[in-house]
Design a protein around this motif. Structure first.
Motif, PDB file in Angstrom:
ATOM      1  N   ALA A 189       1.073  -1.723   0.562  1.00 37.59           N
ATOM      2  CA  ALA A 189      -0.376  -0.215  -0.120  1.00 37.59           C
ATOM      3  C   ALA A 189       0.942   0.997  -0.349  1.00 37.59           C
ATOM      4  CB  ALA A 189      -0.630   0.109   1.453  1.00 37.59           C
ATOM      5  N   SER A 190       1.604   1.196   0.581  1.00 38.08           N
ATOM      6  CA  SER A 190       3.237   2.358   0.834  1.00 38.08           C
ATOM      7  C   SER A 190       3.151   2.576  -0.580  1.00 38.08           C
ATOM      8  CB  SER A 190       4.425   2.464   1.529  1.00 38.08           C
ATOM      9  OG  SER A 190       4.817   1.420   1.375  1.00 38.08           O
ATOM     10  N   PHE A 191       3.528   2.291  -1.670  1.00 34.58           N
ATOM     11  CA  PHE A 191       4.141   2.182  -3.164  1.00 34.58           C
ATOM     12  C   PHE A 191       3.771   3.158  -4.052  1.00 34.58           C
ATOM     13  CE2 PHE A 191       6.558  -1.391  -1.518  1.00 34.58           C
ATOM     14  CZ  PHE A 191       8.030  -0.246  -1.648  1.00 34.58           C
ATOM     15  N   VAL A 192       1.979   2.502  -3.469  1.00 37.00           N
ATOM     16  CA  VAL A 192       0.530   2.986  -4.204  1.00 37.00           C
ATOM     17  C   VAL A 192       0.789   4.533  -4.590  1.00 37.00           C
ATOM     18  CG1 VAL A 192      -1.974   2.882  -5.196  1.00 37.00           C
ATOM     19  CG2 VAL A 192      -0.647   1.129  -3.932  1.00 37.00           C
ATOM     20  N   PRO A 193       0.743   5.618  -5.956  1.00 38.84           N
ATOM     21  CA  PRO A 193       0.582   6.682  -5.553  1.00 38.84           C
ATOM     22  C   PRO A 193      -0.547   7.247  -5.106  1.00 38.84           C
ATOM     23  CG  PRO A 193       0.809   5.817  -7.600  1.00 38.84           C
ATOM     24  CD  PRO A 193       0.731   4.738  -6.938  1.00 38.84           C
ATOM     25  N   GLU A 194      -0.546   8.441  -4.945  1.00 41.44           N
ATOM     26  CA  GLU A 194      -2.165   9.157  -4.087  1.00 41.44           C
ATOM     27  C   GLU A 194      -2.745   9.418  -5.267  1.00 41.44           C
ATOM     28  OE1 GLU A 194      -2.943  10.696  -1.895  1.00 41.44           O
ATOM     29  OE2 GLU A 194      -1.237   9.479  -0.127  1.00 41.44           O
ATOM     30  N   HIS A 213     -10.518 -10.551  -1.238  1.00 44.54           N
ATOM     31  CA  HIS A 213     -11.394  -9.901  -0.314  1.00 44.54           C
ATOM     32  C   HIS A 213     -11.158  -8.880  -0.424  1.00 44.54           C
ATOM     33  CE1 HIS A 213     -10.694 -14.031   2.251  1.00 44.54           C
ATOM     34  NE2 HIS A 213     -11.761 -13.471   2.223  1.00 44.54           N
ATOM     35  N   ALA A 214     -10.366  -8.315  -1.086  1.00 42.72           N
ATOM     36  CA  ALA A 214      -9.789  -6.754  -1.881  1.00 42.72           C
ATOM     37  C   ALA A 214      -9.963  -5.793  -0.464  1.00 42.72           C
ATOM     38  CB  ALA A 214     -11.383  -6.058  -1.890  1.00 42.72           C
ATOM     39  N   TYR A 215      -9.045  -6.898   0.258  1.00 42.11           N
ATOM     40  CA  TYR A 215      -8.306  -5.249   1.800  1.00 42.11           C
ATOM     41  C   TYR A 215      -8.086  -4.310   1.606  1.00 42.11           C
ATOM     42  CZ  TYR A 215      -9.675  -9.591   4.963  1.00 42.11           C
ATOM     43  OH  TYR A 215      -9.972 -10.827   5.434  1.00 42.11           O
ATOM     44  N   LEU A 216      -6.888  -4.728   0.475  1.00 44.00           N
ATOM     45  CA  LEU A 216      -5.823  -3.692  -0.355  1.00 44.00           C
ATOM     46  C   LEU A 216      -6.891  -2.357  -0.635  1.00 44.00           C
ATOM     47  CD1 LEU A 216      -3.121  -2.670  -0.601  1.00 44.00           C
ATOM     48  CD2 LEU A 216      -2.314  -3.854  -2.249  1.00 44.00           C
ATOM     49  N   PRO A 217      -8.306  -2.796  -2.175  1.00 51.00           N
ATOM     50  CA  PRO A 217      -8.451  -0.892  -2.521  1.00 51.00           C
ATOM     51  C   PRO A 217      -8.810  -0.309  -1.545  1.00 51.00           C
ATOM     52  CG  PRO A 217      -8.592  -3.272  -3.775  1.00 51.00           C
ATOM     53  CD  PRO A 217      -7.894  -3.659  -2.790  1.00 51.00           C
ATOM     54  N   VAL A 218      -9.763  -1.651  -0.427  1.00 49.35           N
ATOM     55  CA  VAL A 218     -10.825  -1.161   0.346  1.00 49.35           C
ATOM     56  C   VAL A 218     -10.027  -0.279   1.783  1.00 49.35           C
ATOM     57  CG1 VAL A 218     -12.198  -1.471   2.828  1.00 49.35           C
ATOM     58  CG2 VAL A 218     -13.184  -2.543   0.376  1.00 49.35           C
ATOM     59  N   TYR A 219      -8.787  -0.400   1.576  1.00 43.22           N
ATOM     60  CA  TYR A 219      -7.673   0.278   3.375  1.00 43.22           C
ATOM     61  C   TYR A 219      -7.613   1.367   2.083  1.00 43.22           C
ATOM     62  CZ  TYR A 219      -3.585   1.658   5.268  1.00 43.22           C
ATOM     63  OH  TYR A 219      -3.345   2.206   5.972  1.00 43.22           O
ATOM     64  N   ALA A 260      -9.116   2.948  -0.339  1.00 49.30           N
ATOM     65  CA  ALA A 260      -9.759   3.901  -0.337  1.00 49.30           C
ATOM     66  C   ALA A 260      -9.933   4.778   0.824  1.00 49.30           C
ATOM     67  CB  ALA A 260     -11.407   2.845  -1.854  1.00 49.30           C
ATOM     68  N   SER A 261     -10.562   3.733   2.156  1.00 51.74           N
ATOM     69  CA  SER A 261     -10.710   4.437   3.039  1.00 51.74           C
ATOM     70  C   SER A 261      -9.801   5.511   3.219  1.00 51.74           C
ATOM     71  CB  SER A 261     -10.941   2.904   4.380  1.00 51.74           C
ATOM     72  OG  SER A 261      -9.835   2.761   4.977  1.00 51.74           O
ATOM     73  N   THR A 262      -8.515   5.111   3.393  1.00 44.33           N
ATOM     74  CA  THR A 262      -7.710   6.187   3.142  1.00 44.33           C
ATOM     75  C   THR A 262      -7.675   7.472   2.782  1.00 44.33           C
ATOM     76  OG1 THR A 262      -5.373   4.730   2.317  1.00 44.33           O
ATOM     77  CG2 THR A 262      -5.814   4.702   4.255  1.00 44.33           C
ATOM     78  N   GLY A 263      -8.543   7.284   1.647  1.00 46.99           N
ATOM     79  CA  GLY A 263      -8.121   8.211   0.693  1.00 46.99           C
ATOM     80  C   GLY A 263      -6.900   8.425  -0.206  1.00 46.99           C
ATOM     81  N   LYS A 264      -6.687   7.595  -0.907  1.00 43.68           N
ATOM     82  CA  LYS A 264      -5.235   7.573  -2.311  1.00 43.68           C
ATOM     83  C   LYS A 264      -5.868   7.232  -2.711  1.00 43.68           C
ATOM     84  CE  LYS A 264      -0.753   5.985  -1.007  1.00 43.68           C
ATOM     85  NZ  LYS A 264       0.437   5.413  -0.413  1.00 43.68           N
ATOM     86  N   ILE A 265      -7.056   6.212  -3.029  1.00 41.18           N
ATOM     87  CA  ILE A 265      -6.824   5.569  -4.498  1.00 41.18           C
ATOM     88  C   ILE A 265      -8.962   5.932  -4.653  1.00 41.18           C
ATOM     89  CG2 ILE A 265      -6.238   3.788  -4.879  1.00 41.18           C
ATOM     90  CD1 ILE A 265      -8.420   2.526  -3.945  1.00 41.18           C
ATOM     91  N   ASP A 266      -8.446   6.823  -5.825  1.00 43.79           N
ATOM     92  CA  ASP A 266      -9.635   7.081  -7.029  1.00 43.79           C
ATOM     93  C   ASP A 266     -10.903   5.920  -7.239  1.00 43.79           C
ATOM     94  OD1 ASP A 266      -9.666   9.922  -5.834  1.00 43.79           O
ATOM     95  OD2 ASP A 266      -8.708   9.996  -8.195  1.00 43.79           O
ATOM     96  N   PHE A 267     -10.554   5.102  -7.198  1.00 40.70           N
ATOM     97  CA  PHE A 267     -11.242   4.153  -8.374  1.00 40.70           C
ATOM     98  C   PHE A 267      -9.996   2.560  -8.543  1.00 40.70           C
ATOM     99  CE2 PHE A 267     -11.609   1.612 -12.463  1.00 40.70           C
ATOM    100  CZ  PHE A 267     -12.886   1.250 -12.040  1.00 40.70           C
ATOM    101  N   ALA A 268     -10.367   1.206  -8.264  1.00 44.04           N
ATOM    102  CA  ALA A 268     -10.135   0.287  -8.744  1.00 44.04           C
ATOM    103  C   ALA A 268     -10.691  -0.925  -8.611  1.00 44.04           C
ATOM    104  CB  ALA A 268      -9.472  -0.220  -7.110  1.00 44.04           C
ATOM    105  N   ILE A 269     -10.020  -1.622  -9.779  1.00 44.59           N
ATOM    106  CA  ILE A 269     -11.229  -3.290  -9.911  1.00 44.59           C
ATOM    107  C   ILE A 269     -10.258  -3.930  -8.489  1.00 44.59           C
ATOM    108  CG2 ILE A 269     -10.815  -4.586 -11.568  1.00 44.59           C
ATOM    109  CD1 ILE A 269     -12.797  -2.066 -12.358  1.00 44.59           C
ATOM    110  N   ALA A 270     -11.581  -4.400  -8.482  1.00 48.38           N
ATOM    111  CA  ALA A 270     -10.983  -5.859  -7.518  1.00 48.38           C
ATOM    112  C   ALA A 270     -10.838  -6.678  -8.586  1.00 48.38           C
ATOM    113  CB  ALA A 270     -11.067  -5.702  -5.943  1.00 48.38           C
ATOM    114  N   GLY A 271      -9.791  -7.572  -8.532  1.00 47.37           N
ATOM    115  CA  GLY A 271     -10.105  -9.222  -9.999  1.00 47.37           C
ATOM    116  C   GLY A 271      -9.848 -10.152  -9.193  1.00 47.37           C
TER     117      GLY A 271
END
Length: 117
Positions: A14-19, A30-36, A38-49
């Motif tokens: 997660a620390s490597f994902v750009p703002e 379980h989409a743990y990473l995208p949910v985390y 999104a909850s911190t506001g770091k991502i605008d959109f995600a696909i959980a494949g």
């Protein structure tokens, strides 16, 4: 581990994902990473494949439970086939435990098709 408390491995990733990233998490677990993220506001959109129905259902439940159904889209697909051009993905995570060992020709073909556009 849950969407508020990531494992050490996922927290490091997660620390490597750009703002404001538009993320594809392939083999989302379980989409743990995208949910985390999104909850911190770091991502605008995600696909959980996810490649199988069971993990897809777990990801879908997690996304609904945290209220991110408009930000994170669960998608049943084989690897990078989860990404569609209109998703405008700029960050891809393939961090599942089998990610390095489970490379498939379909992923290579899909990635070439996606990135050569």
């Amino acid at each position: 581990m849950n969407a508020h408390m990531l494992s050490t491995r996922l927290a490091q990733i997660a620390s490597f994902v750009p703002e404001q990233a538009r993320l594809a998490d392939i083999g989302s677990d379980h989409a743990y990473l995208p949910v985390y993220l999104a909850s911190t506001g770091k991502i605008d959109f995600a696909i959980a494949g996810e490649i199988a129905q069971g993990p897809l259902q777990a990801a879908t439940s997690q996304i609904k439970n945290y209220g991110f159904t408009h930000t994170i889209i669960p998608r049943l697909a084989d690897g990078l086939a989860a990404i569609q051009a209109e998703d405008q993905i700029d960050t891809i995570i393939i961090a599942g435990m089998g990610g390095l060992f489970d490379q498939k020709d379909s992923d290579r073909r899909t990635s070439r098709r996606y990135f050569d556009q």
